[in-house]
Write a protein that holds these residues in place. Structure first.
Motif, PDB file in Angstrom:
ATOM      1  N   THR A 202      -9.857  -1.283   3.697  1.00 62.22           N
ATOM      2  CA  THR A 202      -8.755  -0.672   4.265  1.00 62.22           C
ATOM      3  C   THR A 202      -7.749  -1.624   4.405  1.00 62.22           C
ATOM      4  O   THR A 202      -7.826  -2.759   4.800  1.00 62.22           O
ATOM      5  N   VAL A 203      -6.577  -1.259   3.738  1.00 61.76           N
ATOM      6  CA  VAL A 203      -5.244  -1.856   3.578  1.00 61.76           C
ATOM      7  C   VAL A 203      -4.166  -1.383   4.607  1.00 61.76           C
ATOM      8  O   VAL A 203      -3.997  -0.211   4.550  1.00 61.76           O
ATOM      9  N   ALA A 204      -3.566  -2.516   5.161  1.00 61.77           N
ATOM     10  CA  ALA A 204      -2.579  -2.266   6.295  1.00 61.77           C
ATOM     11  C   ALA A 204      -1.093  -2.443   5.471  1.00 61.77           C
ATOM     12  O   ALA A 204      -1.071  -3.754   4.984  1.00 61.77           O
ATOM     13  N   ILE A 205      -0.351  -1.741   5.282  1.00 61.02           N
ATOM     14  CA  ILE A 205       1.005  -2.040   4.479  1.00 61.02           C
ATOM     15  C   ILE A 205       2.055  -1.984   5.656  1.00 61.02           C
ATOM     16  O   ILE A 205       2.356  -1.005   6.346  1.00 61.02           O
ATOM     17  N   HIS A 206       2.806  -3.180   5.892  1.00 63.38           N
ATOM     18  CA  HIS A 206       3.695  -3.371   6.890  1.00 63.38           C
ATOM     19  C   HIS A 206       5.130  -3.144   6.141  1.00 63.38           C
ATOM     20  O   HIS A 206       5.264  -3.648   5.130  1.00 63.38           O
ATOM     21  N   GLY A 207       6.220  -2.653   6.810  1.00 69.30           N
ATOM     22  CA  GLY A 207       7.247  -2.418   6.331  1.00 69.30           C
ATOM     23  C   GLY A 207       8.288  -1.660   7.260  1.00 69.30           C
ATOM     24  O   GLY A 207       8.159  -1.426   8.574  1.00 69.30           O
ATOM     25  N   THR A 208       9.408  -0.944   6.767  1.00 68.54           N
ATOM     26  CA  THR A 208      10.359  -0.020   7.385  1.00 68.54           C
ATOM     27  C   THR A 208      10.427   1.370   6.539  1.00 68.54           C
ATOM     28  O   THR A 208      10.127   1.159   5.328  1.00 68.54           O
ATOM     29  N   GLY A 209      10.686   2.345   7.422  1.00 65.12           N
ATOM     30  CA  GLY A 209      10.741   3.834   6.433  1.00 65.12           C
ATOM     31  C   GLY A 209       9.623   4.362   5.789  1.00 65.12           C
ATOM     32  O   GLY A 209       9.691   4.939   4.622  1.00 65.12           O
ATOM     33  N   LEU A 210       8.329   4.071   6.384  1.00 65.02           N
ATOM     34  CA  LEU A 210       7.314   4.397   5.642  1.00 65.02           C
ATOM     35  C   LEU A 210       6.661   5.537   6.238  1.00 65.02           C
ATOM     36  O   LEU A 210       5.296   5.863   5.797  1.00 65.02           O
ATOM     37  N   GLY A 211       7.183   6.192   7.173  1.00 71.18           N
ATOM     38  CA  GLY A 211       6.719   7.033   7.736  1.00 71.18           C
ATOM     39  C   GLY A 211       6.317   8.429   7.255  1.00 71.18           C
ATOM     40  O   GLY A 211       5.581   9.410   7.430  1.00 71.18           O
ATOM     41  N   SER A 212       7.249   8.720   5.910  1.00 72.94           N
ATOM     42  CA  SER A 212       6.980   9.797   5.197  1.00 72.94           C
ATOM     43  C   SER A 212       6.065   9.451   3.945  1.00 72.94           C
ATOM     44  O   SER A 212       6.131  10.344   3.081  1.00 72.94           O
ATOM     45  N   ALA A 213       5.428   8.337   3.839  1.00 71.38           N
ATOM     46  CA  ALA A 213       4.726   8.115   2.601  1.00 71.38           C
ATOM     47  C   ALA A 213       3.723   9.202   2.271  1.00 71.38           C
ATOM     48  O   ALA A 213       2.816   9.522   3.261  1.00 71.38           O
ATOM     49  N   ALA A 214       3.446   9.373   1.051  1.00 76.39           N
ATOM     50  CA  ALA A 214       2.476  10.328   0.562  1.00 76.39           C
ATOM     51  C   ALA A 214       1.331   9.785   0.057  1.00 76.39           C
ATOM     52  O   ALA A 214       0.246  10.279   0.390  1.00 76.39           O
ATOM     53  N   ALA A 215       1.266   8.408  -0.717  1.00 76.64           N
ATOM     54  CA  ALA A 215       0.044   7.923  -1.275  1.00 76.64           C
ATOM     55  C   ALA A 215       0.744   6.529  -1.607  1.00 76.64           C
ATOM     56  O   ALA A 215       1.582   6.071  -1.377  1.00 76.64           O
ATOM     57  N   VAL A 216      -0.402   5.828  -1.971  1.00 76.57           N
ATOM     58  CA  VAL A 216      -0.353   4.382  -2.385  1.00 76.57           C
ATOM     59  C   VAL A 216      -1.052   4.234  -3.442  1.00 76.57           C
ATOM     60  O   VAL A 216      -2.068   4.734  -4.020  1.00 76.57           O
ATOM     61  N   ARG A 217      -0.364   3.561  -4.634  1.00 74.79           N
ATOM     62  CA  ARG A 217      -0.966   3.432  -5.947  1.00 74.79           C
ATOM     63  C   ARG A 217      -1.365   1.895  -5.916  1.00 74.79           C
ATOM     64  O   ARG A 217      -0.734   0.970  -5.669  1.00 74.79           O
ATOM     65  N   PHE A 218      -2.800   1.804  -6.483  1.00 68.62           N
ATOM     66  CA  PHE A 218      -3.178   0.349  -6.977  1.00 68.62           C
ATOM     67  C   PHE A 218      -3.346   0.442  -8.458  1.00 68.62           C
ATOM     68  O   PHE A 218      -4.478   0.839  -8.939  1.00 68.62           O
ATOM     69  N   GLY A 219      -2.141  -0.129  -9.181  1.00 70.75           N
ATOM     70  CA  GLY A 219      -2.352   0.063 -10.665  1.00 70.75           C
ATOM     71  C   GLY A 219      -2.268   1.600 -10.926  1.00 70.75           C
ATOM     72  O   GLY A 219      -1.153   2.320 -10.494  1.00 70.75           O
ATOM     73  N   SER A 226      -4.281   7.298   5.491  1.00 66.56           N
ATOM     74  CA  SER A 226      -5.021   7.600   6.378  1.00 66.56           C
ATOM     75  C   SER A 226      -4.188   7.565   7.723  1.00 66.56           C
ATOM     76  O   SER A 226      -4.657   8.436   8.832  1.00 66.56           O
ATOM     77  N   ASP A 227      -3.249   6.879   7.902  1.00 61.29           N
ATOM     78  CA  ASP A 227      -2.631   6.560   8.973  1.00 61.29           C
ATOM     79  C   ASP A 227      -1.105   6.177   8.676  1.00 61.29           C
ATOM     80  O   ASP A 227      -0.988   5.300   7.831  1.00 61.29           O
ATOM     81  N   ALA A 228       0.041   6.912   9.206  1.00 68.67           N
ATOM     82  CA  ALA A 228       1.224   6.734   8.729  1.00 68.67           C
ATOM     83  C   ALA A 228       2.285   6.577   9.996  1.00 68.67           C
ATOM     84  O   ALA A 228       2.350   7.352  10.769  1.00 68.67           O
ATOM     85  N   ALA A 229       3.053   5.487   9.999  1.00 69.07           N
ATOM     86  CA  ALA A 229       4.199   5.333  11.026  1.00 69.07           C
ATOM     87  C   ALA A 229       5.184   4.802  10.012  1.00 69.07           C
ATOM     88  O   ALA A 229       5.207   4.102   8.863  1.00 69.07           O
ATOM     89  N   ASP A 230       6.456   4.540  10.783  1.00 75.79           N
ATOM     90  CA  ASP A 230       7.861   3.893  10.167  1.00 75.79           C
ATOM     91  C   ASP A 230       7.503   2.630   9.744  1.00 75.79           C
ATOM     92  O   ASP A 230       7.926   1.971   8.606  1.00 75.79           O
ATOM     93  N   THR A 231       6.615   1.819  10.503  1.00 76.65           N
ATOM     94  CA  THR A 231       6.532   0.439  10.107  1.00 76.65           C
ATOM     95  C   THR A 231       5.092   0.136   9.708  1.00 76.65           C
ATOM     96  O   THR A 231       4.973  -1.066   9.343  1.00 76.65           O
ATOM     97  N   LEU A 232       4.149   1.139   9.713  1.00 81.64           N
ATOM     98  CA  LEU A 232       2.910   0.588   9.144  1.00 81.64           C
ATOM     99  C   LEU A 232       2.066   1.728   8.688  1.00 81.64           C
ATOM    100  O   LEU A 232       2.187   2.960   9.204  1.00 81.64           O
TER     101      LEU A 232
END
Length: 264
Positions: A202-219, A226-232
């Protein structure tokens, strides 16, 4: 009582189909309105001179026959074209996220409201142009309906870029407003925790404007949020992931992490 997975998938499919039907019906209505309200072309007099277009025109809209002035027709055309431009953007985004199974049900309201935003923004741009704030303009009889329709459609299609352009143009005339909680921030990644791990971590990605994220690519491998908020946001390292900076996919575009994630 907890909703079953089958019931949840059924409700999700039902909402997606309903939103698609509404968008298609809205598209048909907007096209009909645009065609019906289109002002008549200037006629040519027998002596070869071009006559002034009629000041009013009667349109047929589903049994309703209003008489509109040329000014009113131009307002309706601009708003319809702006909404159509936004519908094009919505449909393109809608089928992409549905096809990739990354659509979130909370976005459906945004999709349904975006044509309204496009119509109103197109109206604002039209008023700015007609007001002569950026260029001189004549009366309604001098306005080329094809030109303003094209501009309005592009404004609706690129509503976010238009908003940013208007803000940059008129920021010198108005007082600067600090960012508020109701303003959408540009997606940005500031930190990734942990910095390494095997598939399934499980990877936590911190930042801003991330609340509408749809997916994350690793390569080349993509994982769901699994969990989305504006900053995490949180996600799991998917099978096939490779070492490199994670890329977060949002409706506003993709944003790359500042540091690589090492797949062990």
């Amino acid at each position: 009582m907890t909703e079953s997975p089958v019931g949840s998938r059924y409700a999700r499919t039902r909402d997606i189909v309903a939103a698609a039907v509404v968008l298609l019906v809205l598209t048909a209505v907007l096209v009909i309105v645009l065609v019906q309200v289109w002002p008549p072309a200037p006629t040519v007099a027998p002596d070869g001179r071009t006559e002034i277009p009629a000041r009013t025109t009667t349109v047929e809209l589903l049994g309703w026959s209003p008489t509109l002035s040329r000014e009113t027709s131009l307002f309706v055309i601009v708003m319809a074209a702006g909404a159509i431009g936004s519908v094009v953007h919505v449909l393109r985004s809608f089928y992409w996220y549905v096809g990739n199974r990354a659509l979130r049900r909370s976005w459906l309201v945004m999709y349904l409201l975006l044509p309204v935003v496009g119509a109103l923004l197109a109206l604002i741009v039209y008023l700015v142009l007609r007001g002569g704030l950026t260029s001189p303009a004549g009366g309604a009889s001098d306005i080329n309906p094809y030109g303003i329709t094209a501009i309005a459609a592009l404004v609706g299609l690129f509503s976010r870029e238009t908003s940013e352009k208007l803000r940059s143009v008129f920021s010198t005339l108005l007082a600067y407003a600090p960012p508020g909680r109701d303003q959408v921030l540009e997606p940005r990644i500031t930190a990734i925790e942990p910095a390494s791990g095997p598939v399934g971590t499980t990877v936590a990605i911190h930042g801003t404007g991330l609340g509408s994220a749809a997916a994350v690519r690793f390569g080349a491998a993509e994982s769901r949020i699994s969990d989305a908020a504006d900053t995490l946001i949180r996600t799991a390292v998917p099978p096939g992931a490779t070492t490199g900076p994670p890329v977060v996919i949002t409706p506003a575009g993709s944003v790359t992490g500042p540091e690589p994630f090492t797949v062990e």
